[in-house]
Motif scaffolding. Structure first.
Motif, PDB file in Angstrom:
ATOM      1  N   ALA A  83       1.230  11.929  -1.904  1.00 39.47           N
ATOM      2  CA  ALA A  83      -0.045  11.130  -1.998  1.00 39.47           C
ATOM      3  C   ALA A  83       0.186   9.809  -2.553  1.00 39.47           C
ATOM      4  O   ALA A  83       0.528   9.818  -3.569  1.00 39.47           O
ATOM      5  CB  ALA A  83      -1.028  11.931  -2.792  1.00 39.47           C
ATOM      6  N   PHE A  84       0.212   8.810  -1.717  1.00 33.35           N
ATOM      7  CA  PHE A  84       0.357   7.512  -1.850  1.00 33.35           C
ATOM      8  C   PHE A  84      -0.972   6.968  -2.927  1.00 33.35           C
ATOM      9  O   PHE A  84      -2.043   7.202  -2.519  1.00 33.35           O
ATOM     10  CB  PHE A  84       0.772   6.511  -0.836  1.00 33.35           C
ATOM     11  N   ASP A  85      -0.444   6.024  -3.835  1.00 34.41           N
ATOM     12  CA  ASP A  85      -1.448   5.481  -4.505  1.00 34.41           C
ATOM     13  C   ASP A  85      -2.092   4.231  -3.657  1.00 34.41           C
ATOM     14  O   ASP A  85      -3.421   4.015  -3.965  1.00 34.41           O
ATOM     15  CB  ASP A  85      -0.883   4.743  -5.658  1.00 34.41           C
ATOM     16  N   SER A  86      -1.454   3.793  -2.863  1.00 33.69           N
ATOM     17  CA  SER A  86      -1.878   2.466  -2.083  1.00 33.69           C
ATOM     18  C   SER A  86      -1.014   2.606  -0.797  1.00 33.69           C
ATOM     19  O   SER A  86       0.041   2.721  -0.707  1.00 33.69           O
ATOM     20  CB  SER A  86      -1.850   1.108  -2.890  1.00 33.69           C
ATOM     21  N   ILE A  87      -1.774   2.124   0.281  1.00 31.79           N
ATOM     22  CA  ILE A  87      -1.069   1.913   1.656  1.00 31.79           C
ATOM     23  C   ILE A  87      -1.733   0.438   2.035  1.00 31.79           C
ATOM     24  O   ILE A  87      -2.684   0.076   1.971  1.00 31.79           O
ATOM     25  CB  ILE A  87      -1.744   2.983   2.621  1.00 31.79           C
ATOM     26  N   ILE A  88      -0.426  -0.434   2.338  1.00 36.22           N
ATOM     27  CA  ILE A  88      -0.812  -1.609   2.919  1.00 36.22           C
ATOM     28  C   ILE A  88      -0.232  -1.623   4.277  1.00 36.22           C
ATOM     29  O   ILE A  88       0.888  -1.622   4.441  1.00 36.22           O
ATOM     30  CB  ILE A  88       0.260  -2.735   1.976  1.00 36.22           C
ATOM     31  N   ALA A 176      -5.732   6.885  -1.396  1.00 38.46           N
ATOM     32  CA  ALA A 176      -5.317   5.944  -1.428  1.00 38.46           C
ATOM     33  C   ALA A 176      -5.969   4.714  -1.588  1.00 38.46           C
ATOM     34  O   ALA A 176      -7.122   4.454  -0.794  1.00 38.46           O
ATOM     35  CB  ALA A 176      -4.161   5.853  -0.256  1.00 38.46           C
ATOM     36  N   ILE A 177      -5.655   3.597  -2.040  1.00 32.23           N
ATOM     37  CA  ILE A 177      -6.259   2.186  -2.153  1.00 32.23           C
ATOM     38  C   ILE A 177      -5.675   1.534  -0.757  1.00 32.23           C
ATOM     39  O   ILE A 177      -4.346   1.368  -0.647  1.00 32.23           O
ATOM     40  CB  ILE A 177      -5.840   1.635  -3.275  1.00 32.23           C
ATOM     41  N   LEU A 178      -6.557   1.510   0.267  1.00 30.10           N
ATOM     42  CA  LEU A 178      -6.065   1.179   1.771  1.00 30.10           C
ATOM     43  C   LEU A 178      -6.339  -0.315   2.101  1.00 30.10           C
ATOM     44  O   LEU A 178      -7.688  -0.647   1.915  1.00 30.10           O
ATOM     45  CB  LEU A 178      -6.731   2.019   2.447  1.00 30.10           C
ATOM     46  N   VAL A 179      -5.364  -0.991   2.133  1.00 27.54           N
ATOM     47  CA  VAL A 179      -5.392  -2.419   2.771  1.00 27.54           C
ATOM     48  C   VAL A 179      -4.954  -2.716   4.229  1.00 27.54           C
ATOM     49  O   VAL A 179      -3.947  -2.328   4.563  1.00 27.54           O
ATOM     50  CB  VAL A 179      -4.428  -3.305   1.809  1.00 27.54           C
ATOM     51  N   GLY A 180      -6.102  -2.884   4.946  1.00 26.42           N
ATOM     52  CA  GLY A 180      -5.704  -3.206   6.490  1.00 26.42           C
ATOM     53  C   GLY A 180      -5.663  -4.447   6.782  1.00 26.42           C
ATOM     54  O   GLY A 180      -5.885  -5.453   5.699  1.00 26.42           O
ATOM     55  N   PHE A 181      -5.106  -5.008   7.938  1.00 29.45           N
ATOM     56  CA  PHE A 181      -4.697  -6.272   8.297  1.00 29.45           C
ATOM     57  C   PHE A 181      -5.594  -6.633   9.577  1.00 29.45           C
ATOM     58  O   PHE A 181      -5.610  -5.545  10.553  1.00 29.45           O
ATOM     59  CB  PHE A 181      -3.333  -6.384   8.561  1.00 29.45           C
ATOM     60  N   LYS A 182      -6.312  -7.630   9.717  1.00 31.14           N
ATOM     61  CA  LYS A 182      -6.470  -7.877  11.167  1.00 31.14           C
ATOM     62  C   LYS A 182      -6.242  -9.604  11.572  1.00 31.14           C
ATOM     63  O   LYS A 182      -6.831 -10.359  10.883  1.00 31.14           O
ATOM     64  CB  LYS A 182      -8.276  -8.063  11.451  1.00 31.14           C
ATOM     65  N   LYS A 202     -15.460   0.442   9.235  1.00 31.29           N
ATOM     66  CA  LYS A 202     -15.137   1.483  10.463  1.00 31.29           C
ATOM     67  C   LYS A 202     -14.090   2.247   9.919  1.00 31.29           C
ATOM     68  O   LYS A 202     -14.191   3.460  10.103  1.00 31.29           O
ATOM     69  CB  LYS A 202     -14.952   0.671  11.637  1.00 31.29           C
ATOM     70  N   ASN A 203     -13.178   1.615   9.123  1.00 28.29           N
ATOM     71  CA  ASN A 203     -11.902   2.476   8.953  1.00 28.29           C
ATOM     72  C   ASN A 203     -11.981   2.787   7.305  1.00 28.29           C
ATOM     73  O   ASN A 203     -10.840   3.359   7.032  1.00 28.29           O
ATOM     74  CB  ASN A 203     -10.582   1.690   9.366  1.00 28.29           C
ATOM     75  N   GLN A 204     -13.019   2.464   6.626  1.00 28.98           N
ATOM     76  CA  GLN A 204     -13.072   2.871   5.239  1.00 28.98           C
ATOM     77  C   GLN A 204     -11.945   2.348   4.291  1.00 28.98           C
ATOM     78  O   GLN A 204     -11.354   3.079   3.627  1.00 28.98           O
ATOM     79  CB  GLN A 204     -13.227   4.439   5.115  1.00 28.98           C
ATOM     80  N   CYS A 205     -11.766   1.290   4.581  1.00 30.26           N
ATOM     81  CA  CYS A 205     -10.569   0.317   3.970  1.00 30.26           C
ATOM     82  C   CYS A 205     -11.133  -0.144   2.653  1.00 30.26           C
ATOM     83  O   CYS A 205     -12.565  -0.277   2.295  1.00 30.26           O
ATOM     84  CB  CYS A 205     -10.074  -0.931   4.740  1.00 30.26           C
ATOM     85  N   ASP A 206     -10.263  -0.198   1.586  1.00 30.50           N
ATOM     86  CA  ASP A 206     -10.766  -0.985   0.269  1.00 30.50           C
ATOM     87  C   ASP A 206     -10.885  -2.218   0.498  1.00 30.50           C
ATOM     88  O   ASP A 206     -11.473  -3.180  -0.042  1.00 30.50           O
ATOM     89  CB  ASP A 206      -9.727  -0.553  -0.487  1.00 30.50           C
TER      90      ASP A 206
END
Lengths: 256, 256
Positions: A83-88, A176-182, A202-206
């Motif tokens: 279970a990751f704390d954050s995903i970049i 996870a604290i989720l960081v997406g990129f666009k 849409k992707n429930q990112c943080d």
């Protein structure tokens, strides 16, 4: 913290000697990983063969993938264990994978044969349906092509949608604290922020890091970090983007 | 001797962030260049960004290209200045370049509209002609797409034939000892030799190095060198292939 970072760009095979590649040097992902490592965090780094990567070190675990399908498999294996704390998620992921490749001649033969058996073609609605059904059948036919034919003036390449990796991240790792990129190309700042906010929701990112290919040049790299409230902060270099992401993720982690 | 070597693999852009890449590490081309340089020859080395290359040295001139079109332009510039003693064309050149990319929905709309105006579709020969004309029109329409659309389940990519670089080499440099390369995948040795001979004849090469992707693994690299009489000699490693090519080119140069 235990951090997962994806970086680089995926490739999708056309045949044994050609593929469709999403360009990404991996330099921003590398800088983000190095910044997290410098703060003493553990980093699992999923990357692609052509991309640059951080130097080997004890707190860094590097995993390599090529296609979007392999990325999905590798991430699901990781998520089953950790279970990751954050995903970049900075990797440039192919939206499409190759389905089939036909020479123009084969395409015309197959299409005319298929739609010819389907009835009255002089009705537009029916004609469209017939073409749709024919494309589906052609696309789904497995080709035995180790190397695509070169004796034709035109090839038609069918590409089908890949699974959306970013949508799977929140589903599988709700903590996870989720960081997406666009990445967009040549849009206004207002449009960049608007698209970023919509993808975040849409992707429930943080957070979403929204950027435009036309404002990236070596270390100079304009990035707009958008949070879940829609607020933005702008960085001007890869190092600034990395520091901004690390600061925001650490802050959110401390406060949760 | 004054030698021109091409190595690596070309890429063709799909949009600003994706391209179709012909895989080639450039390692065989690098070894061939190093072997010629070690014999005191001058080498002009045309390669691609991702490929490995020989170390900088006074007798070596490196030129970089990405697409087949750029390769053609660069070679024509070289040929306008220099009559090379030998050309070793080991680059993996894209047979096709990207023409247009359409979502399935746009493709169906355009095709049905185009063929719908062309008359009786229930006649197979006419239907085929209508599809052909429609594909031509669709392919030739310039798309203003900085980044291809992602909101569709299927994309259709139109690829059109590139100019054949190997055919141009003999035409522009009639004096050069010309070594072509042919890579096949998973064929018999007999087929490999037969295809090699036919390409040698068609492009008026002095030699063809025929090889099969399935017998290449790191330094191990089976290569069959075919001469203008159709005679063959087989090498088992990149170093052996390089030495064989250098020996044969030097021998032919001394005897002409």
């Amino acid at each position: 913290m235990n951090i997962l970072i994806t970086a680089g760009g995926t490739s999708e095979k056309i045949d044994n000697v050609r593929s469709i590649t999403n360009h990404s040097t991996g330099r921003l992902g590398k800088t983000i990983a190095e910044t997290f490592l410098a703060q003493g965090h553990l980093v699992t780094y999923v990357t692609t063969p052509q991309a640059v990567r951080p130097a080997k070190q004890p707190e860094l675990n590097i995993l390599e993938i090529e296609t979007t399908k392999e990325l999905e498999t590798t991430l699901l294996e990781q998520f089953a264990q950790t279970a990751f704390d954050s995903i970049i998620h900075s990797m440039a992921v192919s939206d499409f994978t190759t389905e089939t490749t036909l020479s123009e001649e084969t395409f015309i033969d197959q299409l005319s044969e298929k739609i010819g058996t389907l009835g009255d073609l002089n009705d537009t609605r029916q004609l469209k349906e017939h073409i749709q059904i024919s494309l589906d059948e052609m696309g789904e036919t497995v080709q035995d092509q180790k190397k695509i034919p070169s004796k034709t003036d035109r090839l038609l390449l069918f590409l089908k949608k890949n699974p959306k990796i970013i949508a799977m991240l929140r589903e599988k790792q709700p903590q996870a604290i989720l960081v997406g990129f666009k990445l967009l190309v040549g849009v206004s700042e207002a449009e960049l922020i608007q698209v970023g906010r919509s993808i975040l929701a849409k992707n429930q990112c943080d957070f979403i890091l929204a950027n435009d290919l036309e404002t990236i040049q070596g270390e100079q790299h304009k990035g707009i970090l958008i949070n879940a409230l829609g607020q933005t902060q702008t960085a001007q270099t890869k190092a600034e983007i990395a520091q901004l992401i690390v600061n925001k993720v650490e802050e959110k982690w401390r406060n949760q």
